[in-house]
Design a protein around this motif. Structure first.
Motif, PDB file in Angstrom:
ATOM      1  N   ALA A  63      -2.739 -17.888   0.498  1.00 47.72           N
ATOM      2  CA  ALA A  63      -3.897 -17.009   0.291  1.00 47.72           C
ATOM      3  C   ALA A  63      -4.624 -16.749   1.610  1.00 47.72           C
ATOM      4  O   ALA A  63      -5.019 -15.615   1.900  1.00 47.72           O
ATOM      5  CB  ALA A  63      -4.842 -17.624  -0.733  1.00 47.72           C
ATOM      6  N   VAL A  64      -4.770 -17.785   2.414  1.00 42.49           N
ATOM      7  CA  VAL A  64      -5.447 -17.618   3.706  1.00 42.49           C
ATOM      8  C   VAL A  64      -4.657 -16.679   4.601  1.00 42.49           C
ATOM      9  O   VAL A  64      -5.219 -15.778   5.244  1.00 42.49           O
ATOM     10  CB  VAL A  64      -5.661 -18.986   4.376  1.00 42.49           C
ATOM     11  N   VAL A  65      -3.344 -16.849   4.638  1.00 44.51           N
ATOM     12  CA  VAL A  65      -2.506 -15.985   5.476  1.00 44.51           C
ATOM     13  C   VAL A  65      -2.593 -14.541   4.997  1.00 44.51           C
ATOM     14  O   VAL A  65      -2.689 -13.609   5.805  1.00 44.51           O
ATOM     15  CB  VAL A  65      -1.049 -16.492   5.481  1.00 44.51           C
ATOM     16  N   LEU A  66      -2.570 -14.335   3.689  1.00 43.66           N
ATOM     17  CA  LEU A  66      -2.658 -12.970   3.165  1.00 43.66           C
ATOM     18  C   LEU A  66      -4.007 -12.327   3.466  1.00 43.66           C
ATOM     19  O   LEU A  66      -4.081 -11.152   3.836  1.00 43.66           O
ATOM     20  CB  LEU A  66      -2.394 -12.973   1.658  1.00 43.66           C
ATOM     21  N   VAL A  67      -5.081 -13.084   3.327  1.00 43.90           N
ATOM     22  CA  VAL A  67      -6.409 -12.530   3.602  1.00 43.90           C
ATOM     23  C   VAL A  67      -6.552 -12.190   5.084  1.00 43.90           C
ATOM     24  O   VAL A  67      -7.028 -11.098   5.436  1.00 43.90           O
ATOM     25  CB  VAL A  67      -7.508 -13.520   3.146  1.00 43.90           C
ATOM     26  N   VAL A  68      -6.144 -13.093   5.957  1.00 47.56           N
ATOM     27  CA  VAL A  68      -6.242 -12.831   7.397  1.00 47.56           C
ATOM     28  C   VAL A  68      -5.358 -11.652   7.778  1.00 47.56           C
ATOM     29  O   VAL A  68      -5.756 -10.779   8.558  1.00 47.56           O
ATOM     30  CB  VAL A  68      -5.878 -14.096   8.204  1.00 47.56           C
ATOM     31  N   GLY A  69      -4.167 -11.575   7.212  1.00 44.89           N
ATOM     32  CA  GLY A  69      -3.287 -10.450   7.495  1.00 44.89           C
ATOM     33  C   GLY A  69      -3.880  -9.134   7.028  1.00 44.89           C
ATOM     34  O   GLY A  69      -3.798  -8.113   7.722  1.00 44.89           O
ATOM     35  N   THR A  70      -4.496  -9.139   5.857  1.00 42.47           N
ATOM     36  CA  THR A  70      -5.121  -7.917   5.338  1.00 42.47           C
ATOM     37  C   THR A  70      -6.264  -7.468   6.234  1.00 42.47           C
ATOM     38  O   THR A  70      -6.404  -6.272   6.536  1.00 42.47           O
ATOM     39  CB  THR A  70      -5.649  -8.168   3.907  1.00 42.47           C
ATOM     40  N   VAL A  71      -7.068  -8.405   6.695  1.00 44.04           N
ATOM     41  CA  VAL A  71      -8.181  -8.054   7.580  1.00 44.04           C
ATOM     42  C   VAL A  71      -7.670  -7.471   8.891  1.00 44.04           C
ATOM     43  O   VAL A  71      -8.170  -6.449   9.380  1.00 44.04           O
ATOM     44  CB  VAL A  71      -9.082  -9.287   7.821  1.00 44.04           C
ATOM     45  N   LEU A  72      -6.652  -8.090   9.461  1.00 46.12           N
ATOM     46  CA  LEU A  72      -6.120  -7.595  10.728  1.00 46.12           C
ATOM     47  C   LEU A  72      -5.489  -6.216  10.575  1.00 46.12           C
ATOM     48  O   LEU A  72      -5.667  -5.345  11.427  1.00 46.12           O
ATOM     49  CB  LEU A  72      -5.111  -8.594  11.303  1.00 46.12           C
ATOM     50  N   VAL A  73      -4.753  -6.005   9.494  1.00 45.50           N
ATOM     51  CA  VAL A  73      -4.130  -4.694   9.274  1.00 45.50           C
ATOM     52  C   VAL A  73      -5.193  -3.636   9.041  1.00 45.50           C
ATOM     53  O   VAL A  73      -5.091  -2.508   9.538  1.00 45.50           O
ATOM     54  CB  VAL A  73      -3.129  -4.768   8.095  1.00 45.50           C
TER      55      VAL A  73
END
Length: 104
Positions: A63-73
């Motif tokens: 979940a953390v990886v997905l949230v951080v990835g979404t923010v960066l994208v």
């Protein structure tokens, strides 16, 4: 001018004492010293993961990886959209200035 000047060693001033003489000592064999007792290892709490806990940790990490990835994208997409809109504005302004110059 280009020759180095080597400093001279000054002569010692004052009272100079000769170095002290160290007399050797004799070693007499004695009883060997007892071996030190083994220190008990400090008890640290052991972390044991149950299968449910491991699954929860994996899920939280994902979940953390997905949230951080979404923010960066989304930040990258915002920069791209801003750049494209600035480019479109520059083209429109250039054409307006060019058409205004032809009218005169």
């Amino acid at each position: 001018m280009f020759q180095p000047k080597i400093p001279t060693m000054p002569q010692p001033s004052g009272l100079v004492t000769p170095p002290a003489v160290v007399q050797p000592t004799t070693i007499t064999p004695g009883t060997p010293a007892p071996a030190p007792a083994a220190a008990p290892e400090p008890s640290r709490p052991v972390v044991q993961l149950a299968p449910g806990t491991a699954v929860a940790l994996v899920g939280a990490g994902t979940a953390v990886v997905l949230v951080v990835g979404t923010v960066l994208v989304s930040l990258l997409l915002a920069v791209a959209v801003t750049g494209a809109s600035v480019a479109v504005c520059a083209v429109v302004l250039r054409s307006l200035i060019a058409s205004n110059a032809k009218r005169r």
